[in-house]
Design a protein around this motif. Structure first.
Motif, PDB file in Angstrom:
ATOM      1  N   LEU A  18       0.831  -1.203   0.000  1.00  0.00           N
ATOM      2  CA  LEU A  18       0.000   0.000   0.000  1.00  0.00           C
ATOM      3  C   LEU A  18       0.868   1.257   0.000  1.00  0.00           C
ATOM      4  CD1 LEU A  18      -2.853   1.298   0.310  1.00  0.00           C
ATOM      5  CD2 LEU A  18      -2.418   1.251   2.769  1.00  0.00           C
ATOM      6  N   MET A  19       1.879   1.287   0.853  1.00  0.00           N
ATOM      7  CA  MET A  19       2.743   2.457   0.942  1.00  0.00           C
ATOM      8  C   MET A  19       3.587   2.631  -0.316  1.00  0.00           C
ATOM      9  SD  MET A  19       1.941   4.128   3.525  1.00  0.00           S
ATOM     10  CE  MET A  19       3.242   5.325   3.489  1.00  0.00           C
ATOM     11  N   LEU A  20       3.828   1.557  -1.025  1.00  0.00           N
ATOM     12  CA  LEU A  20       4.547   1.661  -2.296  1.00  0.00           C
ATOM     13  C   LEU A  20       3.730   2.475  -3.297  1.00  0.00           C
ATOM     14  CD1 LEU A  20       7.286   0.626  -3.138  1.00  0.00           C
ATOM     15  CD2 LEU A  20       6.163  -1.324  -4.175  1.00  0.00           C
ATOM     16  N   GLY A  21       2.425   2.291  -3.293  1.00  0.00           N
ATOM     17  CA  GLY A  21       1.561   3.104  -4.143  1.00  0.00           C
ATOM     18  C   GLY A  21       1.600   4.570  -3.752  1.00  0.00           C
ATOM     19  N   VAL A  22       1.588   4.844  -2.448  1.00  0.00           N
ATOM     20  CA  VAL A  22       1.695   6.222  -1.964  1.00  0.00           C
ATOM     21  C   VAL A  22       3.023   6.827  -2.384  1.00  0.00           C
ATOM     22  CG1 VAL A  22       1.827   7.646   0.129  1.00  0.00           C
ATOM     23  CG2 VAL A  22       0.130   5.818  -0.033  1.00  0.00           C
ATOM     24  N   LEU A  23       4.073   6.056  -2.249  1.00  0.00           N
ATOM     25  CA  LEU A  23       5.418   6.512  -2.588  1.00  0.00           C
ATOM     26  C   LEU A  23       5.528   6.891  -4.062  1.00  0.00           C
ATOM     27  CD1 LEU A  23       8.477   4.959  -1.076  1.00  0.00           C
ATOM     28  CD2 LEU A  23       8.461   5.118  -3.515  1.00  0.00           C
ATOM     29  N   TRP A  24       5.027   6.032  -4.952  1.00  0.00           N
ATOM     30  CA  TRP A  24       5.103   6.325  -6.387  1.00  0.00           C
ATOM     31  C   TRP A  24       4.188   7.487  -6.761  1.00  0.00           C
ATOM     32  CZ3 TRP A  24       8.760   5.284  -9.655  1.00  0.00           C
ATOM     33  CH2 TRP A  24       9.629   4.228  -9.382  1.00  0.00           C
ATOM     34  N   THR A  25       3.085   7.671  -6.036  1.00  0.00           N
ATOM     35  CA  THR A  25       2.228   8.829  -6.266  1.00  0.00           C
ATOM     36  C   THR A  25       2.962  10.112  -5.902  1.00  0.00           C
ATOM     37  OG1 THR A  25       0.261   7.494  -5.828  1.00  0.00           O
ATOM     38  CG2 THR A  25       0.009   9.887  -5.695  1.00  0.00           C
ATOM     39  N   ALA A  50      15.340   6.810  -5.152  1.00  0.00           N
ATOM     40  CA  ALA A  50      14.754   6.487  -3.845  1.00  0.00           C
ATOM     41  C   ALA A  50      13.527   5.600  -4.014  1.00  0.00           C
ATOM     42  CB  ALA A  50      14.400   7.771  -3.105  1.00  0.00           C
ATOM     43  N   SER A  51      12.698   5.918  -4.985  1.00  0.00           N
ATOM     44  CA  SER A  51      11.490   5.112  -5.226  1.00  0.00           C
ATOM     45  C   SER A  51      11.842   3.713  -5.714  1.00  0.00           C
ATOM     46  CB  SER A  51      10.589   5.811  -6.245  1.00  0.00           C
ATOM     47  OG  SER A  51      10.186   7.064  -5.748  1.00  0.00           O
ATOM     48  N   THR A  67      12.371  -2.765   5.771  1.00  0.00           N
ATOM     49  CA  THR A  67      11.556  -2.254   4.665  1.00  0.00           C
ATOM     50  C   THR A  67      10.620  -1.161   5.151  1.00  0.00           C
ATOM     51  OG1 THR A  67      11.663  -4.394   3.566  1.00  0.00           O
ATOM     52  CG2 THR A  67       9.941  -2.903   2.842  1.00  0.00           C
ATOM     53  N   ARG A  68      10.003  -1.356   6.291  1.00  0.00           N
ATOM     54  CA  ARG A  68       9.109  -0.326   6.831  1.00  0.00           C
ATOM     55  C   ARG A  68       9.868   0.959   7.136  1.00  0.00           C
ATOM     56  NH1 ARG A  68       7.435  -4.790   9.758  1.00  0.00           N
ATOM     57  NH2 ARG A  68       8.177  -3.938  11.728  1.00  0.00           N
ATOM     58  N   TYR A  69      11.067   0.829   7.702  1.00  0.00           N
ATOM     59  CA  TYR A  69      11.869   2.024   7.999  1.00  0.00           C
ATOM     60  C   TYR A  69      12.321   2.705   6.714  1.00  0.00           C
ATOM     61  CZ  TYR A  69      12.205   0.479  12.873  1.00  0.00           C
ATOM     62  OH  TYR A  69      11.933   0.106  14.155  1.00  0.00           O
ATOM     63  N   LEU A  70      12.704   1.920   5.729  1.00  0.00           N
ATOM     64  CA  LEU A  70      13.144   2.495   4.459  1.00  0.00           C
ATOM     65  C   LEU A  70      11.997   3.223   3.773  1.00  0.00           C
ATOM     66  CD1 LEU A  70      15.408   2.754   2.311  1.00  0.00           C
ATOM     67  CD2 LEU A  70      14.388   0.760   1.231  1.00  0.00           C
ATOM     68  N   ILE A  71      10.829   2.616   3.724  1.00  0.00           N
ATOM     69  CA  ILE A  71       9.685   3.252   3.080  1.00  0.00           C
ATOM     70  C   ILE A  71       9.328   4.554   3.788  1.00  0.00           C
ATOM     71  CG2 ILE A  71       7.194   3.039   2.680  1.00  0.00           C
ATOM     72  CD1 ILE A  71       7.667   0.124   1.976  1.00  0.00           C
ATOM     73  N   SER A  72       9.329   4.549   5.115  1.00  0.00           N
ATOM     74  CA  SER A  72       8.990   5.784   5.827  1.00  0.00           C
ATOM     75  C   SER A  72      10.028   6.868   5.564  1.00  0.00           C
ATOM     76  CB  SER A  72       8.843   5.526   7.325  1.00  0.00           C
ATOM     77  OG  SER A  72      10.073   5.103   7.888  1.00  0.00           O
ATOM     78  N   SER A  73      11.286   6.507   5.468  1.00  0.00           N
ATOM     79  CA  SER A  73      12.328   7.492   5.174  1.00  0.00           C
ATOM     80  C   SER A  73      12.191   8.043   3.756  1.00  0.00           C
ATOM     81  CB  SER A  73      13.712   6.867   5.346  1.00  0.00           C
ATOM     82  OG  SER A  73      13.900   6.436   6.663  1.00  0.00           O
TER      83      SER A  73
END
Length: 92
Positions: A18-25, A50-51, A67-73
């Motif tokens: 889910l957060m991957l979609g937010v990240l690419w958006t 980064a993405s 992975t969770r820490y990397l995505i949040s960063s």
């Protein structure tokens, strides 16, 4: 019987996707903001690697704490990029 660890791992993997979609958006939003102040090099130079790094991490290590820490960063970095691209306006 499903253990707590199995249940949490499944939820972490879903959250990562889910957060991957937010990240690419956010990355696409950075590309859309780039013509405002000629910041395409920042969007491509920071946002794309980064993405991609976060995407590869989700594919290889989905559900892990790293992975969770990397995505949040990366999400924080992309939000900072969007603020930079909007010349300091945090409300876009």
């Amino acid at each position: 019987m499903v253990t707590t660890d199995t249940y949490l791992k499944k939820n972490y993997q879903q959250a990562d996707r889910l957060m991957l979609g937010v990240l690419w958006t956010l990355f696409l939003m950075g590309l859309a903001l780039s013509p405002l102040h000629d910041t395409l090099k920042w969007a491509i130079g920071f946002g794309l690697p980064a993405s991609l790094l976060a995407t590869v991490c989700v594919w290889l290590h989905s559900g892990s704490r790293f992975t969770r820490y990397l995505i949040s960063s990366v999400v924080m970095g992309l939000i900072a990029l969007n603020i930079h691209q909007a010349a300091g306006m945090s409300e876009l």
